[in-house]
Scaffold this active site. Structure first.
Site, PDB file in Angstrom:
ATOM      1  N   CYS A   2     -72.081  69.156  23.138  1.00 30.32           N
ATOM      2  CA  CYS A   2     -72.484  67.769  23.269  1.00 30.32           C
ATOM      3  C   CYS A   2     -72.743  67.375  24.725  1.00 30.32           C
ATOM      4  O   CYS A   2     -71.992  67.735  25.622  1.00 30.32           O
ATOM      5  CB  CYS A   2     -71.467  66.792  22.692  1.00 30.32           C
ATOM      6  SG  CYS A   2     -71.058  67.147  20.994  1.00 30.32           S
ATOM      7  N   ARG A  27     -76.560  71.594  25.921  1.00 35.15           N
ATOM      8  CA  ARG A  27     -75.160  71.439  25.519  1.00 35.15           C
ATOM      9  C   ARG A  27     -75.003  71.247  24.014  1.00 35.15           C
ATOM     10  O   ARG A  27     -73.876  71.200  23.504  1.00 35.15           O
ATOM     11  CB  ARG A  27     -74.543  70.240  26.241  1.00 35.15           C
ATOM     12  CG  ARG A  27     -74.602  70.348  27.746  1.00 35.15           C
ATOM     13  CD  ARG A  27     -74.024  69.120  28.388  1.00 35.15           C
ATOM     14  NE  ARG A  27     -72.606  69.017  28.102  1.00 35.15           N
ATOM     15  CZ  ARG A  27     -71.654  69.639  28.799  1.00 35.15           C
ATOM     16  NH1 ARG A  27     -71.988  70.386  29.822  1.00 35.15           N
ATOM     17  NH2 ARG A  27     -70.406  69.512  28.471  1.00 35.15           N
ATOM     18  N   TRP A  74     -73.617  68.802  19.237  1.00 39.46           N
ATOM     19  CA  TRP A  74     -73.323  70.140  18.708  1.00 39.46           C
ATOM     20  C   TRP A  74     -72.161  69.908  17.751  1.00 39.46           C
ATOM     21  O   TRP A  74     -71.033  69.678  18.170  1.00 39.46           O
ATOM     22  CB  TRP A  74     -72.929  71.058  19.863  1.00 39.46           C
ATOM     23  CG  TRP A  74     -72.749  72.488  19.505  1.00 39.46           C
ATOM     24  CD1 TRP A  74     -73.729  73.456  19.447  1.00 39.46           C
ATOM     25  CD2 TRP A  74     -71.522  73.163  19.184  1.00 39.46           C
ATOM     26  NE1 TRP A  74     -73.171  74.667  19.109  1.00 39.46           N
ATOM     27  CE2 TRP A  74     -71.832  74.519  18.933  1.00 39.46           C
ATOM     28  CE3 TRP A  74     -70.192  72.755  19.071  1.00 39.46           C
ATOM     29  CZ2 TRP A  74     -70.872  75.463  18.596  1.00 39.46           C
ATOM     30  CZ3 TRP A  74     -69.233  73.701  18.718  1.00 39.46           C
ATOM     31  CH2 TRP A  74     -69.577  75.041  18.494  1.00 39.46           C
ATOM     32  N   ASN A 100     -67.731  63.585  23.676  1.00 41.82           N
ATOM     33  CA  ASN A 100     -67.796  65.044  23.739  1.00 41.82           C
ATOM     34  C   ASN A 100     -66.355  65.535  23.651  1.00 41.82           C
ATOM     35  O   ASN A 100     -65.519  65.111  24.455  1.00 41.82           O
ATOM     36  CB  ASN A 100     -68.442  65.425  25.084  1.00 41.82           C
ATOM     37  CG  ASN A 100     -68.466  66.921  25.357  1.00 41.82           C
ATOM     38  OD1 ASN A 100     -68.686  67.332  26.480  1.00 41.82           O
ATOM     39  ND2 ASN A 100     -68.263  67.740  24.363  1.00 41.82           N
ATOM     40  N   GLY A 101     -66.070  66.396  22.676  1.00 40.21           N
ATOM     41  CA  GLY A 101     -64.703  66.899  22.531  1.00 40.21           C
ATOM     42  C   GLY A 101     -64.271  66.855  21.077  1.00 40.21           C
ATOM     43  O   GLY A 101     -65.097  66.670  20.173  1.00 40.21           O
ATOM     44  N   GLU A 459     -74.005  93.447  27.753  1.00 41.92           N
ATOM     45  CA  GLU A 459     -74.786  92.240  28.035  1.00 41.92           C
ATOM     46  C   GLU A 459     -76.148  92.302  27.332  1.00 41.92           C
ATOM     47  O   GLU A 459     -76.630  91.303  26.795  1.00 41.92           O
ATOM     48  CB  GLU A 459     -74.932  92.083  29.561  1.00 41.92           C
ATOM     49  CG  GLU A 459     -75.732  90.912  30.050  1.00 41.92           C
ATOM     50  CD  GLU A 459     -75.194  89.551  29.628  1.00 41.92           C
ATOM     51  OE1 GLU A 459     -74.171  89.466  28.946  1.00 41.92           O
ATOM     52  OE2 GLU A 459     -75.852  88.556  29.967  1.00 41.92           O
ATOM     53  N   LYS A 463     -77.458  89.573  24.645  1.00 42.72           N
ATOM     54  CA  LYS A 463     -78.714  88.805  24.793  1.00 42.72           C
ATOM     55  C   LYS A 463     -79.538  88.913  23.524  1.00 42.72           C
ATOM     56  O   LYS A 463     -80.051  87.925  23.009  1.00 42.72           O
ATOM     57  CB  LYS A 463     -79.563  89.317  25.962  1.00 42.72           C
ATOM     58  CG  LYS A 463     -79.123  89.063  27.381  1.00 42.72           C
ATOM     59  CD  LYS A 463     -78.749  87.665  27.710  1.00 42.72           C
ATOM     60  CE  LYS A 463     -77.301  87.455  27.422  1.00 42.72           C
ATOM     61  NZ  LYS A 463     -76.578  86.421  28.040  1.00 42.72           N
ATOM     62  N   GLU A 466     -78.017  87.022  20.576  1.00 45.28           N
ATOM     63  CA  GLU A 466     -77.993  85.571  20.775  1.00 45.28           C
ATOM     64  C   GLU A 466     -79.341  84.928  20.488  1.00 45.28           C
ATOM     65  O   GLU A 466     -79.413  83.860  19.908  1.00 45.28           O
ATOM     66  CB  GLU A 466     -77.620  85.250  22.238  1.00 45.28           C
ATOM     67  CG  GLU A 466     -76.136  85.302  22.543  1.00 45.28           C
ATOM     68  CD  GLU A 466     -75.838  85.015  24.013  1.00 45.28           C
ATOM     69  OE1 GLU A 466     -76.373  85.720  24.882  1.00 45.28           O
ATOM     70  OE2 GLU A 466     -75.081  84.081  24.293  1.00 45.28           O
ATOM     71  N   HIS A 482     -67.067 108.536  17.514  1.00 47.06           N
ATOM     72  CA  HIS A 482     -65.771 108.184  16.900  1.00 47.06           C
ATOM     73  C   HIS A 482     -65.942 107.161  15.776  1.00 47.06           C
ATOM     74  O   HIS A 482     -65.001 106.453  15.441  1.00 47.06           O
ATOM     75  CB  HIS A 482     -64.809 107.668  17.974  1.00 47.06           C
ATOM     76  CG  HIS A 482     -64.511 108.698  19.019  1.00 47.06           C
ATOM     77  ND1 HIS A 482     -63.751 109.805  18.777  1.00 47.06           N
ATOM     78  CD2 HIS A 482     -64.934 108.823  20.307  1.00 47.06           C
ATOM     79  CE1 HIS A 482     -63.684 110.562  19.867  1.00 47.06           C
ATOM     80  NE2 HIS A 482     -64.403 109.978  20.808  1.00 47.06           N
ATOM     81  N   LYS A 579     -74.330  75.948  25.565  1.00 46.71           N
ATOM     82  CA  LYS A 579     -74.074  76.615  26.834  1.00 46.71           C
ATOM     83  C   LYS A 579     -72.657  76.413  27.349  1.00 46.71           C
ATOM     84  O   LYS A 579     -72.017  77.328  27.814  1.00 46.71           O
ATOM     85  CB  LYS A 579     -75.066  76.129  27.881  1.00 46.71           C
ATOM     86  CG  LYS A 579     -74.917  76.906  29.175  1.00 46.71           C
ATOM     87  CD  LYS A 579     -76.191  76.973  29.939  1.00 46.71           C
ATOM     88  CE  LYS A 579     -76.121  78.006  31.037  1.00 46.71           C
ATOM     89  NZ  LYS A 579     -76.201  79.370  30.542  1.00 46.71           N
TER      90      LYS A 579
HETATM   91  C1  F1P Z   1     -69.300  81.587  28.783  1.00 45.92           C
HETATM   92  C2  F1P Z   1     -70.322  81.782  27.648  1.00 45.92           C
HETATM   93  C3  F1P Z   1     -71.673  82.252  28.177  1.00 45.92           C
HETATM   94  C4  F1P Z   1     -72.716  82.291  27.051  1.00 45.92           C
HETATM   95  C5  F1P Z   1     -72.798  80.966  26.303  1.00 45.92           C
HETATM   96  C6  F1P Z   1     -71.442  80.475  25.891  1.00 45.92           C
HETATM   97  O1  F1P Z   1     -69.722  80.564  29.621  1.00 45.92           O
HETATM   98  O2  F1P Z   1     -69.798  82.713  26.743  1.00 45.92           O
HETATM   99  O3  F1P Z   1     -71.548  83.523  28.738  1.00 45.92           O
HETATM  100  O4  F1P Z   1     -73.995  82.618  27.580  1.00 45.92           O
HETATM  101  O5  F1P Z   1     -73.427  80.044  27.100  1.00 45.92           O
HETATM  102  O6  F1P Z   1     -70.482  80.526  26.971  1.00 45.92           O
HETATM  103  P1  F1P Z   1     -69.160  80.363  31.093  1.00 45.92           P
HETATM  104  O7  F1P Z   1     -67.679  80.285  31.007  1.00 45.92           O
HETATM  105  O8  F1P Z   1     -69.611  81.531  31.912  1.00 45.92           O
HETATM  106  O9  F1P Z   1     -69.776  79.064  31.539  1.00 45.92           O
END
Ligand code: F1P
Length: 584
Positions: A2, A27, A74, A100-101, A459, A463, A466, A482, A579
């Protein structure tokens, strides 16, 4: 998790809020809404979908007035519906708020408010807060007191932006998720994150947990625990341009392309505070989540194999179960500096007496403020939900820290070749796009690496899953035999990272094992032998081992990006993700 925003000033509030929400959309993006106050009272527009789509349908700019609040959601409590979208209001329609929360005790509050006659139209925890404030208004001397009485009854996490009819002021309360106050001339702002404000002001205050804020167009007051609180005004270094796409089709592509330059900036970071705390330590704990966790794995390998320092890397959400409680120094890595799982690990470690080091991209973030020493990775705003440049900049900073510790004989200058190698790879993006075209019809991907290429394999798989929603997982190459080898067959893709370092002969054997099971082998390598073994390949520039984690991540970011675009997925806003993950 959010994005929230508020504005009072001389501009059209709906326009400032709409533009700000677009900057905060990373967000959360399942629904959005804006409420403004005008001579006609409070009006709101909210709906499900992306902000631009809602605007095209409902036109946010029809909302008049120069004061308002907005939200991009979100979903946590309640499905993605128009009724659950924010802003939420009370029974009178005079109090509006965005949140937000997560309010953990909302069920019991809702039950007791229902008994008092409150009727709820949504399934959200947020609506309960609006009714609680309404209830408190009946006995409190003013709105600020009513809000503080209401938040005293909440448990959980929140950042709240709240306004009510009859007063030209906006109220804030923070307990967890980030919230900043933006100070302009004759106008004031608040938002979850800096990019929403960069078009208007660079002067910000980071609101702290427990703060209750009242602001008007030209003043603000902050109290904490009933007492007046002084907060420093920071000038942010980011520019509005940095948070634009600047001609790239997506933020992700722009951010991938920034990496050559950003590595150089990261290598110039001041790591002295972190080094002072780590010097002489023989046991170091690292906490992080997602991509940041993988950069922690690079740090671990450098500390253990080159400096014989023991390093334990723990996923933020597992820290409370996995820690010893005796950690002396904990390194927390987080791009946003607001990841709830990482922050709660930091707080727990501090309680047990550990010193904490924050490695973050956001100066002023919670991690920044709460750590004993901080390093700014200086990657600039990362807007795409998936991390790209923050991975490579974190690795650069962590490598610099490791190499600055006693006992290190490596030369940091070898890392500067990473920037050049990245530029070379980016100049050959077309080759990776062609690879993506060939791979886009496949459904299962295994990424393998060894030693310093293993975190890059992790990584790369992250990617791909995701942003394309394809099945992708990473293994240390030696681990395939294994178990996972049983999954290999024709059409399963194995992406092998095979740099010419000491691990090369072994990974070549592992690649042969995959080929013998008919998997489609794709090599990212500077070795003729590895390339010769593979059905598809991308020739990597030859780099020193220290540069491997950075350089090998970049083509995998591009591969995921081009595959997502070819599959018509939005690489900047993957489904179900956000994010900044501000809930545990
Ligand atoms: C950690 C993280 C990111 C991912 C996504 C969700 O974020 O797992 O690596 O790309 O955005 O959160 P941060 O702690 O590095 O901000």
């Amino acid at each position: 998790m959010c994005g929230i925003i508020g504005y009072i000033g001389y501009r059209k509030a709906s326009e400032v809020i709409f533009k700000g929400l677009r900057k905060l959309e990373y967000r959360g993006y399942d629904s959005a809404g804006i409420a403004t106050v005008s001579g006609k009272g409070i009006s709101a527009i909210k709906d499900i979908g992306r902000i631009d789509d809602i605007h095209a349908k409902r036109n946010f700019l029809q909302l008049e007035g120069s004061m308002g609040i907005g939200h991009t959601r979100w979903a946590t409590h309640g499905g993605v519906t128009q009724k659950n979208a924010h802003p939420h209001t009370d029974s009178t329609g005079k109090i509006y708020l965005v949140h937000n929360g997560v309010i953990e005790n909302f069920e019991s509050l809702r039950t007791s408010l229902s008994r008092k006659g409150h009727k709820f139209v949504s399934e959200t925890d947020t609506e309960v807060i609006a009714h609680l404030v309404e209830e408190e208004c009946k006995s409190a001397p003013d709105f600020g007191k009513a809000l503080s009485n209401a938040v005293a009854k909440l448990t959980g996490s929140w950042s709240l932006v709240c306004m009510h009819q009859g007063e030209e002021a906006i109220y804030l309360s923070r307990n967890g998720p980030p919230l900043i106050l933006g100070i302009g001339k004759g106008e004031m702002f608040c938002a979850s994150d800096v990019p929403a404000l960069l078009d208007y002001t660079k002067r910000v205050i980071y609101i702290e947990d427990g703060d209750l804020v009242r602001f008007t167009r030209d003043s603000y007051s902050i109290t904490n625990g009933g007492k007046k609180a002084e907060r420093k005004v920071h000038t942010v270094a980011w520019t509005a341009k940095m948070a634009e796409k600047e001609g790239f089709a997506h933020f992700m592509l722009k951010e991938i392309h920034e990496q050559g330059g950003k590595i150089r900036e990261a290598l110039a970071a001041d790591v002295s505070g972190a080094v002072a705390l780590l010097r002489g330590q023989q046991n170091i704990a690292v906490v992080a989540c997602g991509t940041s966790y993988y950069t922690g794995l690079v740090f671990k390998q450098l500390l253990q194999s080159r400096l014989s320092v023991n390093c334990d890397v723990i996923i933020g959400s597992e820290f409370s179960y996995a820690r010893t409680g005796k950690e002396k120094v904990v390194v927390a890595i987080s791009q946003s500096g607001e990841t709830a799982d990482t922050l709660s690990a930091v707080r727990l470690a501090k309680k047990s007496g550990a010193k904490t080091i924050g490695i973050t991209n956001v100066t002023g973030s919670s991690l920044w403020r709460e750590s004993d020493a901080c390093v700014n990775i200086a990657a600039g705003p990362e807007i795409a939900v998936v991390a790209t440049k923050s991975f490579t900049s974190q690795v650069a900073v962590l490598t610099k820290i490791a190499l600055s510790l006693p006992g290190s004989s490596d030369n940091l200058a070898t890392l500067s070749e990473a920037s050049e190698a990245i530029e070379q790879i980016l100049a050959r993006s077309g080759e990776i796009e062609a690879l993506a075209e060939k791979l886009v019809t496949h459904n299962d991907f295994f990424f393998i690496g060894r030693s310093l290429s293993f975190p890059s394999a992790l990584e790369g798989a992250l990617k791909l899953k995701e942003i394309t929603y394809l099945h992708a997982e990473a293994y240390a190459a030696g681990e395939l035999k294994h178990g996972p080898l049983s999954l290999l067959q024709k059409d399963v893709v194995v992406v092998a990272l095979a740099p010419s370092d000491s691990s090369l002969p072994k990974i070549i054997s592992n690649m042969s094992e995959c080929r013998a099971r008919d998997a489609l082998l794709v090599a990212f390598s500077d070795s003729d032998e590895a390339i010769g073994k593979s059905a598809l390949s991308f020739r990597m520039p030859s780099v020193q081992p220290l540069a491997i984690p950075i350089v090998y991540a970049v083509p995998l970011q591009l591969l995921a990006y081009y595959m997502a675009v070819k599959m018509k997925k939005d690489p900047d806003k993957p489904r179900n993700l956000a994010k900044s993950v501000t809930v545990e």
